[in-house]
Design a protein around this motif. Structure first.
Motif, PDB file in Angstrom:
ATOM      1  N   PRO A   1     -87.124  39.447 118.345  1.00 47.65           N
ATOM      2  CA  PRO A   1     -88.283  38.628 118.002  1.00 47.65           C
ATOM      3  C   PRO A   1     -88.822  39.085 116.651  1.00 47.65           C
ATOM      4  O   PRO A   1     -88.361  40.073 116.088  1.00 47.65           O
ATOM      5  CB  PRO A   1     -89.269  38.953 119.126  1.00 47.65           C
ATOM      6  CG  PRO A   1     -88.922  40.347 119.525  1.00 47.65           C
ATOM      7  CD  PRO A   1     -87.434  40.474 119.322  1.00 47.65           C
ATOM      8  N   GLY A   2     -89.813  38.397 116.159  1.00 44.36           N
ATOM      9  CA  GLY A   2     -90.460  38.835 114.932  1.00 44.36           C
ATOM     10  C   GLY A   2     -91.280  40.095 115.181  1.00 44.36           C
ATOM     11  O   GLY A   2     -91.816  40.294 116.267  1.00 44.36           O
ATOM     12  N   VAL A   3     -91.391  40.925 114.179  1.00 43.19           N
ATOM     13  CA  VAL A   3     -92.093  42.192 114.300  1.00 43.19           C
ATOM     14  C   VAL A   3     -93.539  42.106 113.798  1.00 43.19           C
ATOM     15  O   VAL A   3     -94.290  43.066 113.887  1.00 43.19           O
ATOM     16  CB  VAL A   3     -91.315  43.315 113.566  1.00 43.19           C
ATOM     17  CG1 VAL A   3     -91.389  43.126 112.054  1.00 43.19           C
ATOM     18  CG2 VAL A   3     -91.788  44.696 113.960  1.00 43.19           C
ATOM     19  N   GLY A   4     -93.951  40.947 113.329  1.00 45.78           N
ATOM     20  CA  GLY A   4     -95.278  40.800 112.730  1.00 45.78           C
ATOM     21  C   GLY A   4     -96.423  41.215 113.626  1.00 45.78           C
ATOM     22  O   GLY A   4     -97.338  41.931 113.205  1.00 45.78           O
ATOM     23  N   ARG A   5     -96.403  40.785 114.873  1.00 47.51           N
ATOM     24  CA  ARG A   5     -97.509  41.110 115.776  1.00 47.51           C
ATOM     25  C   ARG A   5     -97.554  42.610 116.059  1.00 47.51           C
ATOM     26  O   ARG A   5     -98.618  43.209 116.146  1.00 47.51           O
ATOM     27  CB  ARG A   5     -97.385  40.322 117.084  1.00 47.51           C
ATOM     28  CG  ARG A   5     -98.554  40.480 118.004  1.00 47.51           C
ATOM     29  CD  ARG A   5     -99.875  40.021 117.411  1.00 47.51           C
ATOM     30  NE  ARG A   5     -99.932  38.581 117.267  1.00 47.51           N
ATOM     31  CZ  ARG A   5    -100.950  37.926 116.745  1.00 47.51           C
ATOM     32  NH1 ARG A   5    -102.015  38.581 116.327  1.00 47.51           N
ATOM     33  NH2 ARG A   5    -100.925  36.627 116.617  1.00 47.51           N
ATOM     34  N   VAL A   6     -96.396  43.243 116.168  1.00 45.59           N
ATOM     35  CA  VAL A   6     -96.366  44.687 116.419  1.00 45.59           C
ATOM     36  C   VAL A   6     -96.922  45.436 115.202  1.00 45.59           C
ATOM     37  O   VAL A   6     -97.665  46.401 115.344  1.00 45.59           O
ATOM     38  CB  VAL A   6     -94.941  45.162 116.771  1.00 45.59           C
ATOM     39  CG1 VAL A   6     -94.926  46.649 117.083  1.00 45.59           C
ATOM     40  CG2 VAL A   6     -94.393  44.380 117.961  1.00 45.59           C
ATOM     41  N   ILE A   7     -96.578  44.966 114.010  1.00 47.45           N
ATOM     42  CA  ILE A   7     -97.149  45.542 112.786  1.00 47.45           C
ATOM     43  C   ILE A   7     -98.666  45.354 112.796  1.00 47.45           C
ATOM     44  O   ILE A   7     -99.423  46.266 112.449  1.00 47.45           O
ATOM     45  CB  ILE A   7     -96.514  44.915 111.531  1.00 47.45           C
ATOM     46  CG1 ILE A   7     -95.062  45.380 111.385  1.00 47.45           C
ATOM     47  CG2 ILE A   7     -97.315  45.235 110.281  1.00 47.45           C
ATOM     48  CD1 ILE A   7     -94.279  44.683 110.275  1.00 47.45           C
ATOM     49  N   HIS A   8     -99.113  44.187 113.228  1.00 46.72           N
ATOM     50  CA  HIS A   8    -100.543  43.908 113.323  1.00 46.72           C
ATOM     51  C   HIS A   8    -101.227  44.939 114.223  1.00 46.72           C
ATOM     52  O   HIS A   8    -102.271  45.505 113.866  1.00 46.72           O
ATOM     53  CB  HIS A   8    -100.739  42.492 113.872  1.00 46.72           C
ATOM     54  CG  HIS A   8    -102.119  41.953 113.726  1.00 46.72           C
ATOM     55  ND1 HIS A   8    -102.528  40.838 114.390  1.00 46.72           N
ATOM     56  CD2 HIS A   8    -103.195  42.352 113.015  1.00 46.72           C
ATOM     57  CE1 HIS A   8    -103.791  40.569 114.091  1.00 46.72           C
ATOM     58  NE2 HIS A   8    -104.218  41.488 113.264  1.00 46.72           N
ATOM     59  N   PHE A   9    -100.646  45.199 115.393  1.00 45.24           N
ATOM     60  CA  PHE A   9    -101.220  46.186 116.305  1.00 45.24           C
ATOM     61  C   PHE A   9    -101.185  47.591 115.710  1.00 45.24           C
ATOM     62  O   PHE A   9    -102.114  48.373 115.904  1.00 45.24           O
ATOM     63  CB  PHE A   9    -100.504  46.175 117.659  1.00 45.24           C
ATOM     64  CG  PHE A   9    -101.056  45.177 118.625  1.00 45.24           C
ATOM     65  CD1 PHE A   9    -102.168  45.475 119.396  1.00 45.24           C
ATOM     66  CD2 PHE A   9    -100.478  43.931 118.760  1.00 45.24           C
ATOM     67  CE1 PHE A   9    -102.689  44.551 120.291  1.00 45.24           C
ATOM     68  CE2 PHE A   9    -100.994  43.004 119.648  1.00 45.24           C
ATOM     69  CZ  PHE A   9    -102.101  43.315 120.414  1.00 45.24           C
TER      70      PHE A   9
END
Length: 163
Positions: free
Chosen positions: A104-112
């Protein structure tokens, strides 16, 4: 060589080339937790500001496939196959080797990892929207069932009167 080893070599290159695109480049959120960097910076300018602090993003694959990091409050909304940690001017991202075909995209994990309170707030908003949508769908289903029952009762009454 071309027919045997060459095809495997090209396949490996294709797989490796697809990984950054899948992880980083998704520019829309296909679900709350699945989006790339453009998608997450589109909903959070603070992530963009935080990302500017890093000179390098380093991606590593765990061959033992032991990466499972639960983030946020909802483990079903957020991907658990990334471990994102800032290390000076390097943003380190670790994922499972077995995940490379379906990342999946890693954007949300980076956000967290970079803006946790904002990410938690957005997650709670998403949970509230999902709950409201589920409630509305359930109410609509109940109304349809009641309407069907009422219609059936009217039909039964008409049949009884005609008899």
């Amino acid at each position: 060589f071309i027919d045997t080893i060459g095809k495997e070599y090209v396949q490996v290159i294709d797989e490796i080339a697809a990984v950054p695109k899948a992880m980083f480049m998704g520019n829309h959120m296909s679900s709350f937790g699945n989006g790339g960097i453009p998608a997450i910076t589109g909903v959070s300018s603070s992530v963009g500001s935080e990302l500017k602090k890093f000179k390098t993003i380093e991606v590593s694959f765990d061959p033992q496939n032991n990466v499972k990091v639960d983030i946020g409050r909802s483990y079903t909304l957020n991907p658990s196959c990334f471990d994102v940690k800032p290390n000076g001017d390097v943003l380190c991202i670790k994922t499972n080797l077995s995940s490379r075909h379906r990342l999946p995209g890693v954007g949300r994990v980076i956000h967290f990892a970079l803006c946790q309170s904002e990410a938690l707030s957005q997650e709670q908003d998403a949970i509230n929207r999902i709950a409201a949508n589920m409630t509305a769908q359930e109410n609509e289903r109940r109304e349809r069932e009641l309407s069907k029952k009422k219609q059936q009762e009217q039909n039964d009454e008409e049949e009884r009167l005609q008899s």
